[in-house]
Design a protein around this motif. Sequence first.
Motif, mmCIF file in Angstrom:
data_model
loop_
_atom_site.group_PDB
_atom_site.id
_atom_site.type_symbol
_atom_site.label_atom_id
_atom_site.label_comp_id
_atom_site.label_asym_id
_atom_site.label_seq_id
_atom_site.Cartn_x
_atom_site.Cartn_y
_atom_site.Cartn_z
ATOM 1 N N LEU A 1 0.764 -0.913 -0.269
ATOM 2 C CA LEU A 1 -0.103 -0.131 0.077
ATOM 3 C C LEU A 1 0.812 1.684 -0.017
ATOM 4 C CD1 LEU A 1 -2.726 -1.142 2.811
ATOM 5 C CD2 LEU A 1 -2.968 -1.329 -0.080
ATOM 6 N N SER A 2 0.026 2.456 -0.152
ATOM 7 C CA SER A 2 0.904 3.648 -0.039
ATOM 8 C C SER A 2 2.093 3.559 0.986
ATOM 9 C CB SER A 2 0.006 4.872 -1.220
ATOM 10 O OG SER A 2 -0.885 5.414 0.140
ATOM 11 N N GLY A 3 1.291 3.329 1.836
ATOM 12 C CA GLY A 3 2.070 3.570 3.385
ATOM 13 C C GLY A 3 2.959 2.985 3.411
ATOM 14 N N GLY A 4 3.384 1.811 2.802
ATOM 15 C CA GLY A 4 4.236 0.008 3.396
ATOM 16 C C GLY A 4 3.682 -0.302 3.805
ATOM 17 N N THR A 5 2.076 -0.521 4.133
ATOM 18 C CA THR A 5 1.618 -2.044 4.114
ATOM 19 C C THR A 5 1.702 -2.854 3.500
ATOM 20 O OG1 THR A 5 0.952 -0.479 6.569
ATOM 21 C CG2 THR A 5 0.208 -2.969 6.399
ATOM 22 N N SER A 6 2.098 -4.088 3.403
ATOM 23 C CA SER A 6 1.852 -5.504 2.799
ATOM 24 C C SER A 6 0.733 -5.666 2.834
ATOM 25 C CB SER A 6 3.262 -6.162 2.917
ATOM 26 O OG SER A 6 4.390 -6.081 2.851
ATOM 27 N N LEU A 7 0.544 -6.375 1.737
ATOM 28 C CA LEU A 7 -0.729 -6.732 1.565
ATOM 29 C C LEU A 7 -0.433 -7.891 0.623
ATOM 30 C CD1 LEU A 7 -4.286 -7.083 1.205
ATOM 31 C CD2 LEU A 7 -3.752 -5.732 -0.290
ATOM 32 N N ILE A 8 -1.357 -9.244 1.575
ATOM 33 C CA ILE A 8 -0.943 -10.178 0.968
ATOM 34 C C ILE A 8 -2.332 -11.025 0.368
ATOM 35 C CG2 ILE A 8 -0.191 -13.324 0.859
ATOM 36 C CD1 ILE A 8 1.866 -11.923 3.218
ATOM 37 N N MET A 9 -2.753 -11.238 -1.012
ATOM 38 C CA MET A 9 -3.397 -11.926 -1.237
ATOM 39 C C MET A 9 -3.390 -13.793 -1.735
ATOM 40 S SD MET A 9 -4.865 -9.072 -4.035
ATOM 41 C CE MET A 9 -3.258 -8.868 -4.751
ATOM 42 N N VAL A 10 -4.189 -14.145 -1.227
ATOM 43 C CA VAL A 10 -3.938 -15.400 -1.041
ATOM 44 C C VAL A 10 -5.193 -16.695 -1.636
ATOM 45 C CG1 VAL A 10 -4.384 -18.008 0.983
ATOM 46 C CG2 VAL A 10 -3.321 -15.558 1.641
ATOM 47 N N PRO A 11 -4.553 -17.777 -2.841
ATOM 48 C CA PRO A 11 -5.977 -18.397 -3.091
ATOM 49 C C PRO A 11 -7.002 -19.377 -2.268
ATOM 50 C CG PRO A 11 -3.760 -19.267 -3.834
ATOM 51 C CD PRO A 11 -3.454 -17.679 -3.327
ATOM 52 N N THR A 12 -8.123 -19.314 -2.179
ATOM 53 C CA THR A 12 -8.748 -19.747 -1.151
ATOM 54 C C THR A 12 -10.254 -20.776 -2.413
ATOM 55 O OG1 THR A 12 -10.079 -18.537 -0.311
ATOM 56 C CG2 THR A 12 -8.028 -19.373 0.851
ATOM 57 N N VAL A 13 -10.107 -20.351 -3.838
ATOM 58 C CA VAL A 13 -10.868 -20.756 -4.169
ATOM 59 C C VAL A 13 -11.194 -21.885 -5.323
ATOM 60 C CG1 VAL A 13 -12.295 -18.694 -4.115
ATOM 61 C CG2 VAL A 13 -11.055 -19.025 -5.849
ATOM 62 N N CYS A 14 -12.262 -22.995 -5.389
ATOM 63 C CA CYS A 14 -11.945 -24.102 -6.603
ATOM 64 C C CYS A 14 -13.314 -23.992 -6.907
ATOM 65 C CB CYS A 14 -10.909 -24.698 -5.683
ATOM 66 S SG CYS A 14 -12.323 -25.342 -4.294
ATOM 67 N N ALA A 15 -13.612 -25.091 -7.987
ATOM 68 C CA ALA A 15 -14.930 -24.975 -8.723
ATOM 69 C C ALA A 15 -15.064 -26.395 -7.635
ATOM 70 C CB ALA A 15 -14.233 -25.520 -9.865
ATOM 71 N N ASN A 16 -16.620 -26.864 -7.227
ATOM 72 C CA ASN A 16 -17.579 -27.714 -6.882
ATOM 73 C C ASN A 16 -18.704 -28.212 -7.619
ATOM 74 O OD1 ASN A 16 -15.465 -28.101 -4.234
ATOM 75 N ND2 ASN A 16 -16.222 -25.721 -4.273
ATOM 76 N N ARG A 17 -18.952 -29.932 -7.791
ATOM 77 C CA ARG A 17 -19.845 -29.894 -8.545
ATOM 78 C C ARG A 17 -20.999 -29.988 -7.515
ATOM 79 N NH1 ARG A 17 -18.692 -33.792 -12.159
ATOM 80 N NH2 ARG A 17 -16.889 -34.541 -11.677
ATOM 81 N N ILE A 18 -21.583 -29.362 -6.537
ATOM 82 C CA ILE A 18 -22.348 -29.315 -5.233
ATOM 83 C C ILE A 18 -22.236 -28.076 -4.349
ATOM 84 C CG2 ILE A 18 -24.258 -29.457 -3.857
ATOM 85 C CD1 ILE A 18 -24.610 -30.753 -6.898
ATOM 86 N N SER A 19 -20.610 -28.563 -3.887
ATOM 87 C CA SER A 19 -20.919 -28.109 -2.342
ATOM 88 C C SER A 19 -19.988 -26.434 -2.111
ATOM 89 C CB SER A 19 -19.749 -28.187 -1.805
ATOM 90 O OG SER A 19 -18.466 -27.881 -1.575
ATOM 91 N N SER A 20 -20.130 -25.099 -1.752
ATOM 92 C CA SER A 20 -19.373 -24.536 -1.771
ATOM 93 C C SER A 20 -17.862 -24.034 -0.444
ATOM 94 C CB SER A 20 -20.375 -22.870 -1.235
ATOM 95 O OG SER A 20 -20.465 -23.165 -0.438
ATOM 96 N N ALA A 21 -17.223 -25.212 -0.871
ATOM 97 C CA ALA A 21 -16.558 -25.291 -0.144
ATOM 98 C C ALA A 21 -15.167 -24.644 -1.223
ATOM 99 C CB ALA A 21 -15.633 -27.016 0.213
#
Length: 295
Positions: free
Chosen positions: A141-161
């Motif tokens: 960020l502009s003031g020097g703070t780190s932002l880490i974006m983590v992948p957590t999604v995937c396709a599923n047949r029925i669930s939303s896990a």
Amino acid sequence: MSTTRSSIVRDRLVHIADLHFWAVVWNPFALASKRFLGNLNVMLRRGRHFRMERAEPFADYVASLGIPALLMTGDFTSTSTDAEFRRAREFVDGLVKRGFDVSLMPGNHDVYTFREAREGRFEKYFKPYLPENGFPALRKLSGGTSLIMVPTVCANRISSAGRISAEEAAATEALLREASDPVIVGAHYPALHETDAYASGINRRLRNAEALRRVVGECGKRVLYAAGHVHRFSYTRDPQFSNVTHLSSGAFFYHQPRQNCFGEFSEIDISDAGFRVHRHVYRDDAWERQRVEEQ
């Protein structure tokens, strides 16, 4: 907040979650498998609760706060249709025109079926806003703070896990070693399955969440883990790792009369002393700004 560290705010960040732009699909040939259920949900429930006409005036209010950085943690769409993605991309472009520096990632509804995930439909529509080398990714960020974006999604047949692989957890660990202290970690799925504000059913949880919690909790830095997905506001200290606080922000324009909440988002201030969070809630035709403390 520590009394020995400066409380002067160096960065401010808005967190918006779970827009769920929706469009009813009338073509029966486009309703194979999971999309049939999702489209039925849109017609019977989601279309009533997610008031898309509020998106632009709500965006005007957020812009009026003068906070430059914006984190969006996914679920821009309801069933990953082109019509929904076009509406979502138009909305994000409008935020940029209002002056926001946008960081974003997909939610599980943005990879609603295996076909959309395989074709990279989310990446097609949001390519200008995605990190060049994919996720996980670190930016400052502009003031020097780190932002880490983590992948957590995937396709599923029925669930939303969701899911995070061992390789992705290891890559996140490496980025945390490079990051500032304090650091913000953003993801679509909460790493905690349950807090005082929500309880995720087994088919809605993040698979391998404990590995991610351990990586974040053992990094030796103060971490604010910001997520969406559960459509409930929660701000709590990790019961196992005292250096980690978990924030889940409610859905941006979610119409919830029983909770007297008709939209919300979170404001995060970052200083050397740590984090300060305000919850913005829309009720009685006006926005309320609430200072919140960890639970």
